[in-house]
Design a protein around this motif. Sequence first.
Motif: not given
Length: 355
Positions: A174-183, A212-221, A227-235
């Motif tokens: 099943n697909p997961v939902s990801i929060h893009v971390e900008s802070h 997680s508090a917002k209902g997202y599975t993981q963080v995209l750094w 603070r512009r280029y995508v790197e990796e998700v937490g794991s």
Amino acid sequence: MGWAIELERTASPKKKPKVSELGFGKYFTDHMFIMNYDGGQGWHHPRIVPYQPISLDPAAKVFHYGQTVFEGLKAYRTAEGGIRLFRPSKNLQRLNLSNDRLSIPEIDEQLFLEALMSLVRVDSDWIPGEPETSLYIRPYVIATEPLLGVSPSQQYLFMIIMSPVGSYYAEGINPVSIHVESHYVRAVEGGVGTAKTAGNYAAGLKAQEGASAKGYTQVLWLDGVHRRYVEEVGSMNVFFKLGDKVVTPALNGSFLAGITRDSAIQLLRHWGIEVEERPIPIDELVEACRSGELKEAFGTGTAAVISPIGELSYKDEKLVIGGGETGPLSKRLYDTLTGIQYGREKDPFGWMVEL
């Protein structure tokens, strides 16, 4: 050289949990591998002993200066009862890259593989045989010299522990939902982001709590400088299907060079699919999602293998990818990689090691 690994078998084998109770990393096998390092002597006294607590001096450097690295891989049981490891030499190579970055002595490849295989054989009855289950293997090194001084330790322990794990997708992929971390920032080029060390994961916990508090599975750094280029998700490493090609962030020294990432790239190119490794601005992904050019997104890692991404959240905008469903390419990658690991499909790359 051959290494003589001592073996002390447990006198009190544990009761094995039911497969339905396994989860991930909750239960541990009867035995563990342990080896010492002392300055001037090198690595010595490799042994397999009953799984047990370890005793450390309160001044051990690992507690105060974070000198520790780890790896993660799996052993798989085939339908015929065979036991297989997935690219274990790559884990050793990455462990030694982490060791080098953290000023920890290198571990001999032959010793690593002998220790790994010997421990798996001793506890082979812990490898579950049900579909998509496996034995998770955690090699790690900690600095143990009892000295409060900021300098590399002169004493270490190298250990391997193992845990039977259930299917990551017990109810289907099943697909997961990801929060893009900008802070928050986890790592920068030149730091230790490319090493598999404990501090990298501790640095991500605050952002993960918020996601997680917002209902997202993981963080995209995003990268720590612009603070512009995508790197990796937490794991996980991360991939995006833009039109007919797949793009993934180029390795830049600030995030982990995943073994599953490398395997996915090899498979995609083997299938004739164009793969670009390059810097990926988050604004490009946002625009591609709005226009429909972003067809699929997925993460790669040891635990999930392939984790489809159905939604990104960036600056309070929810971006649904592929209708929030698992895309055909993500599913094909998952089926093929797990098929190779469990012996259901041919291994054209020679990745699997039979015990």
